[in-house]
Design an enzyme around this catalytic site. Structure first.
Site, PDB file in Angstrom:
ATOM      1  N   TRP A  58      24.830  10.911  -3.077  1.00 49.99           N
ATOM      2  CA  TRP A  58      24.147  12.137  -3.514  1.00 49.99           C
ATOM      3  C   TRP A  58      24.949  13.372  -3.169  1.00 49.99           C
ATOM      4  O   TRP A  58      24.719  14.448  -3.708  1.00 49.99           O
ATOM      5  CB  TRP A  58      22.751  12.221  -2.892  1.00 49.99           C
ATOM      6  CG  TRP A  58      22.699  12.760  -1.501  1.00 49.99           C
ATOM      7  CD1 TRP A  58      23.011  12.079  -0.371  1.00 49.99           C
ATOM      8  CD2 TRP A  58      22.319  14.074  -1.098  1.00 49.99           C
ATOM      9  NE1 TRP A  58      22.855  12.898   0.730  1.00 49.99           N
ATOM     10  CE2 TRP A  58      22.420  14.121   0.319  1.00 49.99           C
ATOM     11  CE3 TRP A  58      21.885  15.222  -1.765  1.00 49.99           C
ATOM     12  CZ2 TRP A  58      22.127  15.276   1.059  1.00 49.99           C
ATOM     13  CZ3 TRP A  58      21.602  16.364  -1.014  1.00 49.99           C
ATOM     14  CH2 TRP A  58      21.719  16.373   0.372  1.00 49.99           C
ATOM     15  N   THR A 102      13.967  23.783  18.131  1.00 48.49           N
ATOM     16  CA  THR A 102      13.248  22.575  17.714  1.00 48.49           C
ATOM     17  C   THR A 102      12.419  22.046  18.875  1.00 48.49           C
ATOM     18  O   THR A 102      11.260  21.645  18.704  1.00 48.49           O
ATOM     19  CB  THR A 102      14.229  21.504  17.224  1.00 48.49           C
ATOM     20  OG1 THR A 102      15.157  22.121  16.337  1.00 48.49           O
ATOM     21  CG2 THR A 102      13.504  20.394  16.494  1.00 48.49           C
ATOM     22  N   ASP A 161      -4.275  34.103  -7.228  1.00 50.03           N
ATOM     23  CA  ASP A 161      -3.342  33.147  -7.831  1.00 50.03           C
ATOM     24  C   ASP A 161      -1.954  33.463  -7.290  1.00 50.03           C
ATOM     25  O   ASP A 161      -1.809  34.329  -6.439  1.00 50.03           O
ATOM     26  CB  ASP A 161      -3.362  33.259  -9.371  1.00 50.03           C
ATOM     27  CG  ASP A 161      -2.873  31.965 -10.037  1.00 50.03           C
ATOM     28  OD1 ASP A 161      -1.841  31.437  -9.600  1.00 50.03           O
ATOM     29  OD2 ASP A 161      -3.526  31.501 -10.987  1.00 50.03           O
ATOM     30  N   HIS A 173      23.184  21.706   4.712  1.00 49.46           N
ATOM     31  CA  HIS A 173      22.463  21.745   5.969  1.00 49.46           C
ATOM     32  C   HIS A 173      21.185  22.576   5.890  1.00 49.46           C
ATOM     33  O   HIS A 173      20.132  22.101   6.286  1.00 49.46           O
ATOM     34  CB  HIS A 173      23.320  22.113   7.169  1.00 49.46           C
ATOM     35  CG  HIS A 173      22.623  21.646   8.408  1.00 49.46           C
ATOM     36  ND1 HIS A 173      22.596  20.336   8.777  1.00 49.46           N
ATOM     37  CD2 HIS A 173      21.799  22.280   9.263  1.00 49.46           C
ATOM     38  CE1 HIS A 173      21.800  20.186   9.821  1.00 49.46           C
ATOM     39  NE2 HIS A 173      21.308  21.353  10.136  1.00 49.46           N
ATOM     40  N   SER A 195      14.643  25.701 -11.118  1.00 50.24           N
ATOM     41  CA  SER A 195      13.207  25.544 -10.883  1.00 50.24           C
ATOM     42  C   SER A 195      12.845  25.939  -9.461  1.00 50.24           C
ATOM     43  O   SER A 195      11.886  26.680  -9.239  1.00 50.24           O
ATOM     44  CB  SER A 195      12.806  24.099 -11.158  1.00 50.24           C
ATOM     45  OG  SER A 195      11.614  23.795 -10.502  1.00 50.24           O
ATOM     46  N   SER A 196      13.633  25.471  -8.485  1.00 52.07           N
ATOM     47  CA  SER A 196      13.208  25.757  -7.109  1.00 52.07           C
ATOM     48  C   SER A 196      13.478  27.217  -6.758  1.00 52.07           C
ATOM     49  O   SER A 196      12.745  27.797  -5.948  1.00 52.07           O
ATOM     50  CB  SER A 196      13.833  24.801  -6.102  1.00 52.07           C
ATOM     51  OG  SER A 196      15.196  24.716  -6.289  1.00 52.07           O
ATOM     52  N   HIS A 245      29.271  20.134  10.894  1.00 53.59           N
ATOM     53  CA  HIS A 245      29.031  18.944  11.718  1.00 53.59           C
ATOM     54  C   HIS A 245      28.821  17.703  10.851  1.00 53.59           C
ATOM     55  O   HIS A 245      28.746  16.607  11.377  1.00 53.59           O
ATOM     56  CB  HIS A 245      27.866  19.160  12.706  1.00 53.59           C
ATOM     57  CG  HIS A 245      26.515  19.272  12.077  1.00 53.59           C
ATOM     58  ND1 HIS A 245      25.545  20.112  12.555  1.00 53.59           N
ATOM     59  CD2 HIS A 245      25.964  18.663  11.008  1.00 53.59           C
ATOM     60  CE1 HIS A 245      24.455  19.999  11.812  1.00 53.59           C
ATOM     61  NE2 HIS A 245      24.685  19.127  10.872  1.00 53.59           N
ATOM     62  N   HIS A 246      28.751  17.892   9.528  1.00 53.06           N
ATOM     63  CA  HIS A 246      28.722  16.732   8.628  1.00 53.06           C
ATOM     64  C   HIS A 246      30.140  16.266   8.305  1.00 53.06           C
ATOM     65  O   HIS A 246      30.310  15.331   7.539  1.00 53.06           O
ATOM     66  CB  HIS A 246      28.027  17.098   7.316  1.00 53.06           C
ATOM     67  CG  HIS A 246      26.585  17.471   7.488  1.00 53.06           C
ATOM     68  ND1 HIS A 246      25.567  16.569   7.371  1.00 53.06           N
ATOM     69  CD2 HIS A 246      25.997  18.647   7.799  1.00 53.06           C
ATOM     70  CE1 HIS A 246      24.405  17.170   7.587  1.00 53.06           C
ATOM     71  NE2 HIS A 246      24.634  18.437   7.850  1.00 53.06           N
ATOM     72  N   GLU A 299      19.487  22.863   3.356  1.00 53.66           N
ATOM     73  CA  GLU A 299      18.613  22.003   2.551  1.00 53.66           C
ATOM     74  C   GLU A 299      17.778  21.078   3.441  1.00 53.66           C
ATOM     75  O   GLU A 299      16.603  20.830   3.181  1.00 53.66           O
ATOM     76  CB  GLU A 299      19.458  21.182   1.566  1.00 53.66           C
ATOM     77  CG  GLU A 299      18.713  20.085   0.825  1.00 53.66           C
ATOM     78  CD  GLU A 299      17.710  20.613  -0.191  1.00 53.66           C
ATOM     79  OE1 GLU A 299      17.809  21.803  -0.552  1.00 53.66           O
ATOM     80  OE2 GLU A 299      16.827  19.840  -0.600  1.00 53.66           O
ATOM     81  N   SER A 358       1.515  22.034  11.707  1.00 53.40           N
ATOM     82  CA  SER A 358       0.953  23.117  12.516  1.00 53.40           C
ATOM     83  C   SER A 358      -0.446  23.507  12.061  1.00 53.40           C
ATOM     84  O   SER A 358      -1.164  24.186  12.786  1.00 53.40           O
ATOM     85  CB  SER A 358       1.856  24.360  12.458  1.00 53.40           C
ATOM     86  OG  SER A 358       3.155  24.023  12.876  1.00 53.40           O
ATOM     87  N   TYR A 397      16.626  21.762   6.243  1.00 56.66           N
ATOM     88  CA  TYR A 397      15.510  22.540   6.780  1.00 56.66           C
ATOM     89  C   TYR A 397      14.574  23.012   5.683  1.00 56.66           C
ATOM     90  O   TYR A 397      13.398  23.267   5.940  1.00 56.66           O
ATOM     91  CB  TYR A 397      16.044  23.685   7.644  1.00 56.66           C
ATOM     92  CG  TYR A 397      16.630  23.112   8.906  1.00 56.66           C
ATOM     93  CD1 TYR A 397      15.777  22.629   9.893  1.00 56.66           C
ATOM     94  CD2 TYR A 397      17.983  22.950   9.078  1.00 56.66           C
ATOM     95  CE1 TYR A 397      16.276  22.023  11.020  1.00 56.66           C
ATOM     96  CE2 TYR A 397      18.497  22.347  10.207  1.00 56.66           C
ATOM     97  CZ  TYR A 397      17.643  21.883  11.177  1.00 56.66           C
ATOM     98  OH  TYR A 397      18.132  21.267  12.283  1.00 56.66           O
ATOM     99  N   HIS A 409      18.916   7.318  -5.682  1.00 55.24           N
ATOM    100  CA  HIS A 409      17.854   7.293  -4.667  1.00 55.24           C
ATOM    101  C   HIS A 409      17.887   8.603  -3.870  1.00 55.24           C
ATOM    102  O   HIS A 409      16.864   9.244  -3.683  1.00 55.24           O
ATOM    103  CB  HIS A 409      18.024   6.097  -3.740  1.00 55.24           C
ATOM    104  CG  HIS A 409      17.192   6.155  -2.497  1.00 55.24           C
ATOM    105  ND1 HIS A 409      15.841   5.960  -2.510  1.00 55.24           N
ATOM    106  CD2 HIS A 409      17.510   6.411  -1.198  1.00 55.24           C
ATOM    107  CE1 HIS A 409      15.361   6.081  -1.273  1.00 55.24           C
ATOM    108  NE2 HIS A 409      16.367   6.368  -0.454  1.00 55.24           N
ATOM    109  N   ARG A 466      27.913   2.915   5.886  1.00 56.18           N
ATOM    110  CA  ARG A 466      26.858   3.060   4.896  1.00 56.18           C
ATOM    111  C   ARG A 466      27.454   2.898   3.499  1.00 56.18           C
ATOM    112  O   ARG A 466      28.663   2.840   3.319  1.00 56.18           O
ATOM    113  CB  ARG A 466      26.176   4.414   5.041  1.00 56.18           C
ATOM    114  CG  ARG A 466      27.090   5.582   4.783  1.00 56.18           C
ATOM    115  CD  ARG A 466      26.465   6.885   5.222  1.00 56.18           C
ATOM    116  NE  ARG A 466      25.504   7.375   4.239  1.00 56.18           N
ATOM    117  CZ  ARG A 466      25.221   8.674   4.049  1.00 56.18           C
ATOM    118  NH1 ARG A 466      25.842   9.588   4.764  1.00 56.18           N
ATOM    119  NH2 ARG A 466      24.342   9.046   3.163  1.00 56.18           N
ATOM    120  N   LYS A 474       9.254  23.971  19.333  1.00 57.69           N
ATOM    121  CA  LYS A 474       8.186  23.592  18.401  1.00 57.69           C
ATOM    122  C   LYS A 474       7.470  22.332  18.877  1.00 57.69           C
ATOM    123  O   LYS A 474       6.250  22.258  18.880  1.00 57.69           O
ATOM    124  CB  LYS A 474       8.754  23.378  16.998  1.00 57.69           C
ATOM    125  CG  LYS A 474       9.373  24.633  16.423  1.00 57.69           C
ATOM    126  CD  LYS A 474       9.684  24.473  14.965  1.00 57.69           C
ATOM    127  CE  LYS A 474       8.421  24.501  14.174  1.00 57.69           C
ATOM    128  NZ  LYS A 474       8.143  25.795  13.565  1.00 57.69           N
TER     129      LYS A 474
END
Lengths: 528, 43, 364
Positions: free
Chosen positions: A145, A331, A109, A256, A172-173, A305-306, A258, A271, A260, A80, A453, A334
């Site tokens: 994950w 943040t 293009d 981290h 790919s990315s 911090h993770h 990722e 926006s 963002y 998931h 979890r 924004k």
């Protein structure tokens, strides 16, 4: 800039030599076709990942084991996560980028049309690897994950398939991002300076740099797991002189940013939408650009911090806490800018605007729970509990997904040439927001009360909230089919959309007809 | 592959390729630095 | 479904906040969390008060015309600077709490906690009770988990051997693991520390009241991750002394003579117990395993083959698979018992008896 000599003459030479049927999609190099394929692919993956989420919630509906055994349960949580992050949300925003960036900057293009095709067609094999890993002996990866070793070393071949899938998705990315950066830097129409670009292009420019910087790190980390598994290395094996915590540092150095990579394009979409329906220009455009850049830079220096509970030195915990708290400032800027854009506007509430307001409201809530989690001492209590699950679903679902819906409803008229069914769109929004909160708000309480979890079964005091959450999840899942209905209806027909169906919308994409013709801006527009 | 690729002048094409090579080099160098840091650390 | 939800709500002793803390540090964390939630709540209400004001007043249908302003340096600087001060205000108490949390010096009792798939091992290393050592397993019966029996009040949060500590004493907990990463977490005591194989980390707590406090493993550690609870019983000092006394006597009585020679009927029942506690989660009580990840032992080539091979597997584990090393976890007698049991159970009938001395030799 980007002058195309005799553009119009060339264009007609090729107008009719396209293959038709399936080969059109396999061989296409058109940014609009590829954008559509990305969007359909991500929606399909969203359904697959969503079904896995429903298996998880069905198992957690009541205490005891009912639906799946614990091993299958762990495979579900793992896939998931991987599918939603790499298969659904990231490709969705790449789809938006493909469709909209050339239209927004007045390019004909993407810079590398053939590479664009390849970036997309790498995705289906990766998706097949991930989903068929459920069927191989031993089942899919069941380590979450995040793929923490040494647990990952114990897995069967499903783990190797997940690692290869991550490799492919990473390539790919990276290719997609190189394409986006090059397009934005080199292909803008004359007069379109960087600081005149729509904010969506800015957010993608920043995101694409993040992808290029951290995807190779993830590729390295999972490769090290692969060699630990099969070639006798001991990067993460203490018995061989390695360190399991090293993996976590590497993973979150990717992980981290990722977060963002997912959130920043979402900021970009919102926006675009909020000013359009406020009929007022975006407040603080320049500060938005600077705030987004600071968020991106800060995202590189907060990864641990993770990992507050791994036992790092107290100085490390303090540093990562302070650095994390800093992110609240850009943040906040924004959020304030978006609210100020609405302030004294002339607001209407079509579906894109509703999803944007939903985004603003709930993403901020997720930001606040993030601020609570940044406090090391509090995080030690909440780490790996449902509080964290609630937090990141507020950011990923109410943040990224709602923003993607806002963008989809906003640009559907441009893509299809028809207006979508506003009633159904609004229904989709209200169902989504009610069931989303029903699913995830109560999970804050579960985490506070002490539910870890990634467990398939739980103690009795968690039963009530889990039941509410599961009912909400099924409601949320079913509501998403409303979107499928809206999208299909809109493609097949509906009221004709004008070139600019939203009276407050700004930007080059609204100067071309709806639906956007196959080829646009072959002669670049000139921006004054 | 489809021949219908958008027309682009050679100057722009060269510039695009140069930008892309820089970016690809950045990605590859991140990966290589990674291998040097961890791959050579006596594993 | 609706009805059961409603009855659930009525029955509810729903908890909306952290568990009632039982340590001074826990109170600090509790207060810090509460303060953060309130401050964030106030800001949230203020910001979205403004937004919803705008939503209701500045709507086109109410005839509101859009203004054209799109920047204001003063406002933008203001809402960058003000949050900085709010954050500084939050950082101060947060820093003090972390410094207190990480001070593990001068403990009264030091206990090593070892995470295994899927149980906890406790060794009292220093202070009153030194030398006590035991393993703590989930004691919820399988039928409750499989919904074949009604669930007890402490479903999934009950163990066979609780960790017992005296009230008011500083307990230092060293964590490590035997296989994968686990995390030792007791919410009411405000401790959570990852247990990492090959490394030792530490944390501490000083319980301020007696009682039983329950927690769970907090780091995904495989199949039975949800089934390795932690129960800490905090008792008065007298009760603790009595418990230490009793535990030591029981350990002495249970100590095995490593040179004793056993007969099959004596060793197999002992092996069955060891098997149930250490092996059955993967290889299953019926010996059929859960292939392909967890191979069957019934009819297994290894179990029916030469003894030395099987002893080696148990001592060293199988690197790269879930099969862990039991070298440090089971005594010679326990290993001999469990190997004897597997070689003479289900359809396996070698008739062989492995003696503790065989294990001792293999260890050397």
């Amino acid at each position: 800039m980007a002058a195309i000599p005799g553009g119009a003459d060339h264009a007609h030479d090729h107008a009719h030599d396209q293959p038709s049927g399936i080969m059109r999609w396999v061989t296409t190099t058109n940014h609009k076709d590829i954008g559509s394929m990305y969007l359909w692919f991500s929606f399909a993956m969203f359904i697959v990942g969503g079904i896995m989420a429903l298996v998880i919630r069905a198992e957690l509906f009541e205490p005891g084991l009912q639906v799946v055994d614990p091993d299958r349960f762990n495979q579900m949580t793992t896939l998931h996560g991987l599918i939603m992050v790499f298969g659904a949300i990231m490709p969705a925003f790449v789809g938006f980028a493909n469709w909209m960036i050339p239209l927004m900057i007045g390019a004909s293009d993407m810079a590398f049309a053939r590479m664009n095709n390849w970036s997309f067609w790498l995705l289906p094999p990766a998706a097949i690897l991930l989903s068929t890993s459920l069927l191989v002996p031993g089942g899919a990866a069941a380590s979450g994950w995040t793929l923490y070793p040494p647990l990952t070393v114990q897995m069967g071949m499903g783990m190797d398939m997940a690692i290869f899938a991550v490799h492919i998705l990473g390539i790919s990315s990276i290719m997609g991002s190189i394409n986006i950066v090059t397009t934005i830097l080199n292909m803008r129409a004359p007069g379109m300076t960087l600081m005149k670009m729509p904010l969506f292009c800015w957010t993608w420019l920043i995101t694409a740099y993040l992808v290029i910087a951290v995807m190779p790190v993830l590729a390295g980390a999972v490769t090290m797991i692969l060699t630990d598994r099969h070639f006798g290395t001991s990067f993460f094996n203490a018995a061989g002189g390695g360190d399991p915590v090293l993996y976590q540092h590497i993973f979150w150095f990717f992980g981290h940013p990722e977060v963002y990579i997912i959130a920043i394009p979402a900021f970009g979409v919102v926006s675009q939408v909020i000013p359009a329906f406020s009929r007022k220009p975006l407040f603080g455009y320049a500060s938005m650009v600077y705030a987004t850049s600071s968020i991106a830079i800060l995202s590189f220096i907060v990864w641990a911090h993770h990992m507050y509970t791994v036992g790092m030195p107290v100085a490390g915990q303090l540093y990562f806490m302070f650095a994390t708290m800093l992110i609240a400032i850009p943040t906040g800027v924004k959020v304030f800018n978006w609210v100020a854009t609405m302030w004294r506007g002339s607001l209407t509430f079509e579906t894109p605007m509703l999803f944007s307001i939903g985004f603003l409201f709930l993403f901020t809530l997720g930001g606040f729970s993030g601020l609570v989690l940044s406090m090391t001492a509090v995080d030690v209590q909440l780490h790996d509990t449902y509080y964290v699950v609630a937090h990141f679903h507020y950011v990923m679902v109410a943040g990224a997904l709602f923003s993607a819906y806002a963008g989809a409803y906003y640009w559907l008229p441009k893509w299809t040439g028809h207006m979508y069914d506003e009633k159904l769109g609004k229904l989709h929004f209200w169902l989504s927001i009610v069931f989303f909160n029903m699913t995830f708000f109560v999970q804050h309480f579960l985490g506070l009360a002490g539910m870890p979890r990634r467990i398939p079964d739980y103690a009795l005091q968690f039963a009530e909230f889990n039941k509410i959450s599961s009912i909400g999840a099924f409601g949320f899942g079913i509501s998403q089919l409303v979107f499928l209905v809206v999208a299909l209806k809109c493609i097949r027909g509906g009221a004709k959309a004008s070139a600019k169906p939203w009276d407050g919308a700004e930007g080059l994409e609204w100067t071309v007809p709806s639906p956007a013709p196959h080829h646009t801006f072959e002669t670049p527009p000139v921006i004054k | 592959m489809n021949s219908r690729v958008t027309v682009m002048d050679d100057d722009l094409r060269r510039r695009n390729v140069r930008t892309a090579l820089w970016l690809a080099a950045a990605a590859v160098s991140v990966f290589v630095m990674f291998l040097l840091r961890y791959g050579m650390s006596g594993q | 479904m609706g009805l059961s939800l409603l009855s659930g709500l009525v029955r509810a002793e729903m908890k909306f906040n952290l568990q009632e803390p039982a340590t001074e540090l826990g109170h600090k964390v509790y207060d810090l969390h509460l303060m953060m939630t309130i401050v964030c709540g106030v800001i949230f209400v203020a910001v979205f008060g403004v937004m919803f004001w705008s939503v209701f007043v500045h709507r086109k249908s109410a005839g509101h015309k859009a203004a054209t302003f799109h920047e204001s340096t003063t406002v933008e600087i203001l809402w960058t600077i003000v949050p900085v001060f709010i954050l500084l205000g939050m950082a101060w108490p947060a820093t003090k709490t972390i410094l207190a949390m990480r001070d593990t010096s001068n403990p009264d009792i030091t206990i090593k906690v070892t995470g295994y798939q899927w149980k906890w091992g406790y060794d009292y290393l220093k202070g009153a009770g030194e030398g006590i050592s035991f393993v703590s397993n989930l004691s919820t019966p399988q039928p409750q988990i499989r919904n074949e029996a009604s669930k007890g009040g402490e479903y999934l949060l009950e163990v066979d051997n609780e960790l017992v500590v005296p009230v008011g004493k500083k307990i230092r907990v060293l964590t490590t693991a035997g296989d994968v990463i686990h995390a030792w977490w007791v919410p009411a005591l405000a401790v959570k520390q990852d247990a990492i194989p090959g490394f030792i980390r530490d944390t501490w707590f000083r319980a301020e009241r007696t009682g039983t406090f329950r927690g769970q493993c907090a780091e995904l550690c495989g199949k039975e991750h949800g089934y390795m609870p932690i129960v800490v019983k905090v008792v008065s000092e007298e009760d603790y002394a009595a418990w230490v006394d009793g535990k030591k006597k029981a350990m002495a009585a249970a100590a095995d003579d490593p040179n004793k020679v056993y007969a099959l009927p004596e060793l197999a029942p002992r092996g069955e117990k060891v098997f149930a506690a250490n092996c059955a989660a993967c290889h299953q009580a019926n010996g059929k395993g859960l292939p392909p990840a967890f191979p069957p032992l019934d009819g297994s080539k290894v179990v029916l083959g030469p003894q030395d091979e099987q002893i080696k597997v148990l001592l060293n584990g199988r690197p790269g698979t879930a099969m862990a090393s039991f070298k440090g976890r089971l005594s010679d007698t326990e290993l001999a018992a469990v190997i004897t049991y597997t070689r003479n159970s289900w359809s396996n009938a070698t008739g062989e008896v492995i003696q503790p001395s065989d294990i001792k030799m293999a260890r050397e």
